[in-house]
Design an enzyme around this catalytic site. Structure first.
Site, short mmCIF file in Angstrom:
data_model
loop_
_atom_site.label_atom_id
_atom_site.label_comp_id
_atom_site.label_asym_id
_atom_site.label_seq_id
_atom_site.Cartn_x
_atom_site.Cartn_y
_atom_site.Cartn_z
N ASP A 181 0.79 -1.52 -0.05
CA ASP A 181 -0.15 -0.05 -0.14
C ASP A 181 0.93 1.22 -0.08
O ASP A 181 0.32 2.27 -0.15
CB ASP A 181 -0.92 0.18 1.06
CG ASP A 181 -0.22 0.11 2.55
OD1 ASP A 181 0.93 -0.11 2.56
OD2 ASP A 181 -1.08 0.20 3.51
N ASP B 63 -1.29 -6.46 -0.24
CA ASP B 63 -1.08 -5.58 1.00
C ASP B 63 -2.70 -5.03 1.12
O ASP B 63 -3.20 -4.43 0.54
CB ASP B 63 -0.17 -4.58 0.74
CG ASP B 63 0.08 -4.04 2.21
OD1 ASP B 63 0.00 -4.59 3.24
OD2 ASP B 63 1.15 -3.14 2.18
N LYS C 119 -0.94 -9.42 3.14
CA LYS C 119 -0.18 -8.96 4.19
C LYS C 119 -0.90 -7.97 4.96
O LYS C 119 -1.73 -7.28 4.19
CB LYS C 119 0.99 -8.21 3.72
CG LYS C 119 1.95 -7.54 4.78
CD LYS C 119 3.00 -7.13 4.62
CE LYS C 119 3.19 -5.61 3.89
NZ LYS C 119 2.49 -4.39 5.07
N GLU D 281 9.49 -3.86 10.32
CA GLU D 281 9.86 -2.56 9.95
C GLU D 281 10.34 -1.57 11.03
O GLU D 281 9.68 -1.50 11.98
CB GLU D 281 8.82 -2.12 9.08
CG GLU D 281 9.03 -0.60 8.69
CD GLU D 281 8.11 -0.20 7.55
OE1 GLU D 281 7.19 -0.74 7.04
OE2 GLU D 281 8.27 1.10 7.18
O1 KIV Z 1 3.60 -1.13 1.65
C1 KIV Z 1 4.65 -1.41 1.69
O2 KIV Z 1 5.50 -1.33 0.55
C2 KIV Z 1 5.08 -2.24 2.74
C3 KIV Z 1 6.68 -2.53 2.88
C4 KIV Z 1 7.49 -1.55 3.06
C5 KIV Z 1 6.94 -3.71 3.86
O3 KIV Z 1 4.52 -2.39 3.88
#
Ligand code: KIV
Length: 262
Positions: A46, A85, A115, A180
């Protein structure tokens, strides 16, 4: 056609001490380049809210945005695992909405996993989604969807809380966890303590794998550059140089030349 990487392959890589290389991607041409470069895992993050849509946080990103981008990424990928995501408010409201939205990624986009952000507080959601046979990658530490609660994009240093979050997402059935913005010594402890792979971003060298935002690596995003970013090439400069040359040639009447004309 090459065999696509599965959760079983990732567990095996952790067991054998083979590092996992992950990147984000948001569209077909870059997904194809990333996949052909030997990446194991592609996250349609995201983060697209910031690096593609020009927003100042990931909060405005919608499920429809994510479905669209994950679908066009999947079309360019043969080998890497594609992870969708889950955007802000697509899983926080209820277990039912979380499972429904996670299911949309697998039904509509070609992703094989999702995710979501959060530790102990979302473990019931991870459990429900994995019970529906949808692999879940967790994401703890600096979780950008909580930017306002954290008071900014800040490194997270509460070791007890981070270890608890890591253990709880593993117990809930996550197949992997993104770490992170976590000090290296804490990430090392988490990585040792878990049997699932840890994928670090700003979390030091001892994670089982690393992930970066593609546009940071390529030099295509200059609004915000955290310490953990390494820019490997400057595609922004290459693109500007090429476009400037085109503008000049059009203005000078050099383009199109004979060979570009019918
Ligand atoms: O949204 C994203 O790109 C992420 C990564 C940085 C892990 O969550």
């Amino acid at each position: 056609m090459a065999k696509q990487i599965t959760v079983t392959d990732l567990f095996k890589m952790k067991k054998e001490g083979q590092k996992i290389a992950a990147l984000t991607a948001y569209d077909y041409p870059f997904a194809k380049i990333v996949d052909e470069s030997g990446i194991h895992m592609i996250l349609v993050g995201d983060s697209l809210g910031m690096v593609v849509q020009g927003e100042t946080s990931t909060l405005p990103v919608t499920m429809d945005d994510m479905i669209y981008h994950t679908r066009i990424v999947s079309k360019g990928v043969e080998q890497a695992m594609v992870i969708g995501d889950m955007p802000f408010m697509s899983y926080q409201i209820s277990v039912e909405e979380a499972v429904f939205n996670a299911g949309r990624f697998l039904k509509e986009t070609g992703a094989t996993a999702v995710k979501l952000e959060g530790g102990a507080s979302v473990s019931h959601l991870i459990k429900a989604i994995t019970s529906a046979s949808i692999p879940v990658q967790a994401h703890i530490g600096l979780t950008p969807q909580s930017v306002h609660q954290m008071g900014g994009f800040k490194v997270q240093r509460d070791e007890d809380r981070l270890l608890k979050d890591a253990h709880e997402v593993e117990a809930a059935g996550a197949f992997s966890v993104v770490l992170e913005g976590i000090p290296s010594d804490i990430s090392k402890k988490i990585t040792k303590a878990l049997s699932i792979p840890t994928i670090g971003i700003g979390a030091g060298p001892d994670c089982d794998g690393q992930i970066l935002v593609l546009h940071d690596l390529l030099g295509l995003y200059d609004r915000h550059r955290p310490k953990f970013v390494k820019q490997y090439v400057d595609l922004g400069k290459a693109a500007r140089d090429g476009i400037k040359a085109y503008v000049s040639e059009v203005q000078e009447g050099k383009f199109p030349a004979k060979e570009h004309s019918y």
